[in-house]
Scaffold this motif. Structure first.
Motif, mmCIF file in Angstrom:
data_model
loop_
_atom_site.group_PDB
_atom_site.id
_atom_site.type_symbol
_atom_site.label_atom_id
_atom_site.label_comp_id
_atom_site.label_asym_id
_atom_site.label_seq_id
_atom_site.Cartn_x
_atom_site.Cartn_y
_atom_site.Cartn_z
ATOM 1 N N ALA A 282 1.869 -3.236 -1.809
ATOM 2 C CA ALA A 282 2.915 -4.198 -2.134
ATOM 3 C C ALA A 282 2.408 -5.105 -3.241
ATOM 4 O O ALA A 282 1.197 -5.305 -3.395
ATOM 5 N N VAL B 147 11.048 -3.343 3.600
ATOM 6 C CA VAL B 147 10.456 -2.990 2.299
ATOM 7 C C VAL B 147 10.582 -4.132 1.310
ATOM 8 O O VAL B 147 9.718 -4.321 0.449
ATOM 9 N N GLY C 155 -0.096 -2.154 1.548
ATOM 10 C CA GLY C 155 1.196 -2.365 2.184
ATOM 11 C C GLY C 155 1.040 -3.072 3.514
ATOM 12 O O GLY C 155 0.157 -2.745 4.310
ATOM 13 N N LEU D 5 10.093 4.769 4.239
ATOM 14 C CA LEU D 5 8.972 4.088 4.878
ATOM 15 C C LEU D 5 8.068 5.058 5.624
ATOM 16 O O LEU D 5 8.468 6.163 5.977
ATOM 17 N N ARG D 6 6.864 4.607 5.882
ATOM 18 C CA ARG D 6 5.936 5.298 6.763
ATOM 19 C C ARG D 6 6.074 4.689 8.159
ATOM 20 O O ARG D 6 6.391 3.502 8.290
ATOM 21 N N VAL E 176 5.368 3.267 -1.376
ATOM 22 C CA VAL E 176 4.953 4.059 -0.214
ATOM 23 C C VAL E 176 4.619 5.474 -0.683
ATOM 24 O O VAL E 176 5.473 6.153 -1.280
ATOM 25 N N THR F 280 7.365 -2.689 -3.687
ATOM 26 C CA THR F 280 6.774 -2.033 -2.519
ATOM 27 C C THR F 280 6.707 -0.540 -2.805
ATOM 28 O O THR F 280 7.722 0.074 -3.168
ATOM 29 N N THR G 214 5.200 -1.456 4.382
ATOM 30 C CA THR G 214 5.227 -0.034 4.047
ATOM 31 C C THR G 214 5.183 0.869 5.274
ATOM 32 O O THR G 214 5.441 2.067 5.175
ATOM 33 N N CYS G 215 4.843 0.297 6.429
ATOM 34 C CA CYS G 215 4.650 1.106 7.641
ATOM 35 C C CYS G 215 5.051 0.287 8.855
ATOM 36 O O CYS G 215 4.733 -0.909 8.939
ATOM 37 N N GLU H 248 8.029 4.195 -5.559
ATOM 38 C CA GLU H 248 8.526 2.820 -5.578
ATOM 39 C C GLU H 248 9.832 2.752 -4.790
ATOM 40 O O GLU H 248 10.886 3.181 -5.251
ATOM 41 N N ASP I 101 -0.039 3.319 -0.641
ATOM 42 C CA ASP I 101 0.884 2.389 0.004
ATOM 43 C C ASP I 101 0.441 0.981 -0.374
ATOM 44 O O ASP I 101 -0.644 0.534 0.032
#
Length: 449
Positions: free
Chosen positions: A385, A115, A59, A141-142, A418, A416, A120-121, A422, A383
Motif C-alpha cells: 500500500a 482496498v 499491504g 483481494l487476497r 495485490v 493498493t 490487501t488481505c 493495482e 502486496d
C-alpha cells in the motif's frame, strides 16, 4: 514488464525504513528493494512510478472481518450495550431482510472499503461465505474466507456438520491463487462441544484454516464458568441443555480439540496468563480487535502479553456493524495507545514500531501467510500500500512510522497493490463498478430502516 515504485519512504518492516526507497515489481513478485537511484540505474527499462511524498508499506492485513455485514454499519448502535440483543437483531436482519445478492453487494462494498484503506488481505468470517468469496475475487483481494458453522443443539450435530461440509466443497471450487476457504465454528455459545470436535477433526484432516470467536464477552465467560447469564438463558428457552464446564474458553477449546487445528482466535479478551501459555504451546494465533471490543464494552485483550509470549497476533476490524469502519491504521493506533492507560500494573507500553509490525507481518503470521506477504523483500508477493504523507495533519513528519501510526488513517492511502495488480489507484477501485455498488447499498439501507 517491470515497474519501479518510488517514494519518500519505503518500510520493509523486517529491516530499517529506507529514505528515497524503491520497490521493483515484476508480475506478482517483488524483484528488488532498495535505494531509488541505485535501482533506477540498475533497471533502466523499468516503468517508473514516482509516488512522491508518501510511504510504501506492506499491504495491511485485516485478520478478522465480516464483510457480509457491511450493510449494517450503524444499524445496531442502539443495542450495542446489550451483546445478546445486538446478536439477535443482527441475526434476524440478516436472515429475514437480506437476499443472497444483498449479502454479496454488502461484502463487495466492504472489500472496496478495505482496498481503499490499504488492506490487501483479509481473514473473513461469513455465514454467506460464498458471497464473501466472490466479493474478494471480484475486487482482487487476497484472503481466507472462513465458512461459519452454527449449532448449539447436540441433536442436530450431524445435520449441521454435513451442511458445513457441503458449503466448504462449494467454496473450494471458487478458490484461486489469492483466496482460499477455511472453516469457523462460530463461538462456544453457538456451537455444541460435539460439533466442535467434528469440525476440528475435519479441519485437520483437510488442512483447512480454522477461525473461531473466543473469550470475547463477559456473557460468554458466565456461560462457560457458571452456566448462567444471557447465553445460558437463551439456550434454556430453546430447550437446549447446557452443563457448564466450569473453565475458561481457552481450556474448553483445548478439551474439545479446537486447539489441535492451530486456530485463529478472534478477540481473546477474557484470558489469563495460563490461557496465554496454552495458546503459545498449541501455536494458536490471535486476531486482536481493539476498537470493536471497546465499542461493544467487552474490555481490553492483553495485547502486550500476547506479543511478549511470542503469540502470532494480527489486527482485525471485526464487522463494521460493531466498529463502523475498516481502518487497520486506526486499529493499530488504538491498540498501541490502549497499552498506555496506566491503570494496569506491569503492562508494557507498546510503540509505533509494534503497531506497524502487527498490522502487516503480524497479520500474515496470524493467517499463516508469512513468507509470502507481510513484509517487503525480494521474492515476496507484491502486496503493498502507498500512504500519502503530505496531509496537513501529517506535517511535519520526523519519523515515518510515528507519522503512519499516530497521525495517519486509511483515508491517506493513495494506492493498493495485490500480487502486482493495482486494485486501488487514481482515487477509485479499478476492478469493480463502485457506482453500481453504491446504488445497491442505498437500496439495502432502505430495506433495513
Amino acid at each position: 514488464m517491470t515497474t519501479l515504485y518510488t517514494a519518500r519512504w519505503l518500510l520493509p518492516i523486517t529491516s530499517a525504513p529506507i529514505p528515497n526507497g524503491a520497490l521493483l515489481v515484476g508480475s506478482d513478485r517483488i524483484l528488488a528493494v532498495g535505494d531509488r537511484e541505485q535501482l533506477r540505474i540498475a533497471n533502466p527499462r523499468a516503468a517508473l512510478h514516482d509516488l512522491g511524498d508518501a510511504a510504501i508499506i506492506p499491504g495491511l492485513i485485516n485478520s478478522h472481518s465480516h464483510l457480509e455485514l457491511t450493510a449494517m454499519r450503524g444499524f445496531l448502535d442502539d443495542v450495542e450495550g446489550d451483546f445478546f440483543a445486538w446478536l439477535r437483531k443482527l441475526t434476524l436482519a440478516r436472515k429475514e431482510r437480506l437476499t443472497p445478492d444483498d449479502l454479496y453487494v454488502s461484502a463487495a462494498w466492504g472489500a472496496c472499503e478495505a482496498v481503499r484503506a490499504g488492506v490487501t488481505c483479509l481473514g473473513d468470517s461469513s455465514d454467506a461465505a460464498e458471497a464473501s468469496m466472490h466479493a474478494l475475487v471480484d475486487v482482487g483481494l487476497r484472503g481466507i474466507v472462513f465458512q461459519e458453522s452454527f449449532g448449539p443443539d447436540p441433536k442436530l450435530v450431524e445435520e449441521n456438520f454435513e451442511k458445513l461440509r457441503t458449503n466448504v466443497e462449494r467454496l473450494k471450487e471458487l478458490e484461486n491463487s489469492l483466496v482460499r476457504a477455511g472453516v469457523s465454528p462460530h463461538a462456544p455459545y453457538t456451537v455444541c462441544s460435539e460439533q466442535l470436535e467434528l469440525i476440528a477433526e475435519f479441519a485437520v484432516a483437510e488442512s483447512l484454516p480454522l477461525m473461531m470467536h473466543a473469550a470475547e464477552s463477559y456473557a460468554e465467560q458466565q456461560l462457560l464458568r457458571d452456566g448462567c447469564g444471557p447465553f445460558a438463558d437463551g439456550l434454556a428457552k430453546r430447550g437446549i441443555e447446557w452443563r457448564a464446564p466450569e473453565m475458561s474458553t481457552v481450556k474448553y477449546l483445548q478439551r474439545h480439540n479446537i486447539l489441535q487445528a492451530r486456530p485463529l482466535l478472534a478477540h481473546c479478551v477474557n484470558v489469563d496468563l495460563e490461557d496465554i501459555e496454552i495458546l503459545r504451546n498449541t501455536i494458536a494465533s490471535v486476531a486482536h480487535c481493539p476498537r470493536s471490543n471497546a465499542k461493544l464494552g467487552h474490555g481490553r485483550a492483553p495485547f502486550a502479553d500476547f506479543l511478549d509470549q511470542g503469540i502470532a497476533v494480527g489486527l482485525g476490524s471485526d464487522s463494521v456493524a460493531s466498529n463502523n469502519s475498516c481502518d487497520i491504521l486506526a486499529e493499530a493506533r488504538f491498540a498501541i495507545l490502549s497499552t498506555r492507560s496506566g491503570d494496569e500494573v506491569g503492562v508494557r507500553s507498546l510503540q509505533s514500531e509494534d503497531g506497524i509490525r502487527v498490522a502487516t507481518l503480524g497479520g500474515a503470521r496470524a493467517l499463516r501467510l508469512e513468507g509470502r506477504v507481510g513484509e517487503l523483500r525480494e521474492g515476496m508477493q507484491a502486496d503493498f500500500a502507498v500512504v500519502s504523507l503530505s496531509g496537513v495533519h501529517q506535517i511535519p513528519s520526523y519519523d515515518p512510522i510515528n507519522t503512519l501510526i499516530f497521525a495517519s488513517s486509511g483515508h491517506d492511502v493513495i494506492a493498493t497493490v495485490v500480487a502486482g495488480r493495482e486494485v486501488y489507484a487514481d482515487g477509485r477501485v479499478q476492478t469493480v463498478d463502485e457506482s453500481r455498488l453504491r446504488a445497491r447499498m442505498n437500496e439495502i439501507e432502505r430495506k433495513l430502516i
